[in-house]
Design an enzyme around this catalytic site. Structure first.
Site, PDB file in Angstrom:
ATOM      1  N   HIS A  92       9.600  -3.601   3.142  1.00 51.53           N
ATOM      2  CA  HIS A  92       9.212  -3.754   1.731  1.00 51.53           C
ATOM      3  C   HIS A  92      10.447  -3.955   0.852  1.00 51.53           C
ATOM      4  O   HIS A  92      10.446  -4.735  -0.092  1.00 51.53           O
ATOM      5  CB  HIS A  92       8.488  -2.498   1.238  1.00 51.53           C
ATOM      6  CG  HIS A  92       7.183  -2.224   1.912  1.00 51.53           C
ATOM      7  ND1 HIS A  92       6.954  -1.091   2.647  1.00 51.53           N
ATOM      8  CD2 HIS A  92       6.040  -2.953   1.959  1.00 51.53           C
ATOM      9  CE1 HIS A  92       5.719  -1.106   3.113  1.00 51.53           C
ATOM     10  NE2 HIS A  92       5.141  -2.238   2.730  1.00 51.53           N
ATOM     11  N   MET A 138       0.850  -1.188   0.000  1.00 49.44           N
ATOM     12  CA  MET A 138       0.000   0.000   0.000  1.00 49.44           C
ATOM     13  C   MET A 138       0.891   1.245   0.000  1.00 49.44           C
ATOM     14  O   MET A 138       0.467   2.334   0.373  1.00 49.44           O
ATOM     15  CB  MET A 138      -0.929  -0.016   1.217  1.00 49.44           C
ATOM     16  CG  MET A 138      -1.848  -1.245   1.195  1.00 49.44           C
ATOM     17  SD  MET A 138      -3.406  -1.019   2.044  1.00 49.44           S
ATOM     18  CE  MET A 138      -2.837  -0.759   3.691  1.00 49.44           C
ATOM     19  N   SER A 173       7.086   1.455  10.020  1.00 51.66           N
ATOM     20  CA  SER A 173       7.016   2.915   9.825  1.00 51.66           C
ATOM     21  C   SER A 173       6.445   3.576  11.071  1.00 51.66           C
ATOM     22  O   SER A 173       6.633   4.754  11.313  1.00 51.66           O
ATOM     23  CB  SER A 173       6.184   3.284   8.597  1.00 51.66           C
ATOM     24  OG  SER A 173       5.563   2.184   8.044  1.00 51.66           O
TER      25      SER A 173
HETATM   26  O1  PAF Z   1       0.031  -5.741   3.471  1.00 49.93           O
HETATM   27  C1  PAF Z   1      -0.445  -4.854   2.740  1.00 49.93           C
HETATM   28  O2  PAF Z   1       0.159  -3.823   2.484  1.00 49.93           O
HETATM   29  C2  PAF Z   1      -1.842  -5.050   2.162  1.00 49.93           C
HETATM   30  O3  PAF Z   1      -2.671  -5.725   3.060  1.00 49.93           O
HETATM   31  C3  PAF Z   1      -1.848  -5.722   0.782  1.00 49.93           C
HETATM   32  C4  PAF Z   1      -1.285  -7.138   0.858  1.00 49.93           C
HETATM   33  C5  PAF Z   1      -1.022  -4.920  -0.203  1.00 49.93           C
HETATM   34  C6  PAF Z   1      -3.269  -5.812   0.238  1.00 49.93           C
HETATM   35  O4  PAF Z   1      -3.851  -4.561   0.083  1.00 49.93           O
END
Ligand code: PAF
Length: 281
Positions: A37, A30, A186
């Site tokens: 990430h 997101m 974060s």
């Molecule tokens: O973990 C996340 O950021 C969200 O739940 C995902 C997997 C992108 C789904 O919107």
């Protein structure tokens, strides 16, 4: 790196690449990318010919009183971080592109959701599962990468992929930690200075529990008590939950055996933190 905003173009690009035999690693996010990430992107880069990152703040996984509108967003920063990780395609659709009209089908996840964070977020994992089926169909990956910090999400995705026979390999990636053991998030910036000093106790309590299990303890109540005592004695945090389940089914157990998760959530003054360990006994 190419930024793609339409479903049609994303599908066409991946179809062409896959037709030439390339493997695709997919990292759904997101946005507001952090070290966790980046770890997923690096692993996807190592294991695949192509890396697709999606950034989409999915409205249907937020409850009415949750922070959809204030969820942090910084596309330019995310774009340059993604470029730094050699992402090939950044899929960045609008809400209207993903949900053009009221949807006629929405998934309901009825296992693995009534515990841990799912308990206080009814409908959250229905929204996660629904958007992931769409994103999987749009990006058609070989492998999809998820962080183990959100172990319940990993469990739900594992169930989704198995139940719907989705031909994608789920790759759960280890939690990234600060040097003192605090799981990176974060949200850590919202800890007060004394809370930041206390916060490593969360992981320390999980490690102590692990050592107790290694010495032969098999009673989940005893393990739970060890963790709660440490957090209560060494931090100002209020415990939201400390729970132990069979993993990934997230069902309760009387004796520790097989693969289990020990998960916790605590509230400091301005921030709620989660952490977990998964052990095979
Ligand atoms: O973990 C996340 O950021 C969200 O739940 C995902 C997997 C992108 C789904 O919107």
């Amino acid at each position: 790196m190419k930024v793609v905003t339409t479903i049609k173009e994303m599908q066409a690009l991946v179809a062409r690449e896959k037709a030439s035999g390339k493997t695709v690693g997919f990292v759904p996010t997101m946005g507001f990318l952090h070290e966790g990430h980046l770890r997923l992107l690096r692993q996807a880069r190592e294991e695949n010919d192509l890396v697709v990152l999606s950034i989409f703040v999915n409205p249907i996984q937020f409850g009415p009183n949750e922070d959809f509108s204030t969820y942090p967003r910084d596309f330019e920063r995310d774009q340059s971080l993604a470029e730094g990780e050699n992402v090939d395609y950044l899929f960045y659709p609008s809400v209207e592109e993903i949900y053009p009209s009221s949807t006629s089908v929405k998934l309901t996840v009825h296992q693995r959701t009534g515990v841990l964070c799912g308990k206080s977020r009814p409908g959250h994992f229905d929204g996660v599962a629904t958007v992931l089926v769409k994103l999987f169909n749009i990006t058609m990956p070989t492998r999809a990468y998820f962080g183990k910090k959100d172990a319940q999400q990993v469990a739900v995705v594992e169930g989704l992929i198995a139940d719907f026979n989705i031909p994608i390999q789920l790759v759960p990636v280890d939690i990234v930690r600060e040097k003192d053991g605090l799981a990176k998030s974060s949200r850590n910036v919202n800890l007060l200075p004394n809370e930041r000093k206390q916060a490593p106790v969360l992981f320390k309590s999980l490690q102590t529990a692990k050592e107790q299990i290694e010495r032969g303890e098999r009673d989940p109540k005893v393990i739970r008590k060890t963790i709660c005592r440490m957090i209560e004695a060494e931090t100002d945090a209020v415990i939201d939950y400390v729970e132990i389940y069979i993993y990934p089914e997230l069902t309760p157990l009387d004796q520790l055996a097989g693969t289990i998760i020990i998960a916790l959530a605590v509230k400091f003054a301005n921030v709620r933190l989660i952490d977990n360990i998964i052990l095979t006994i």
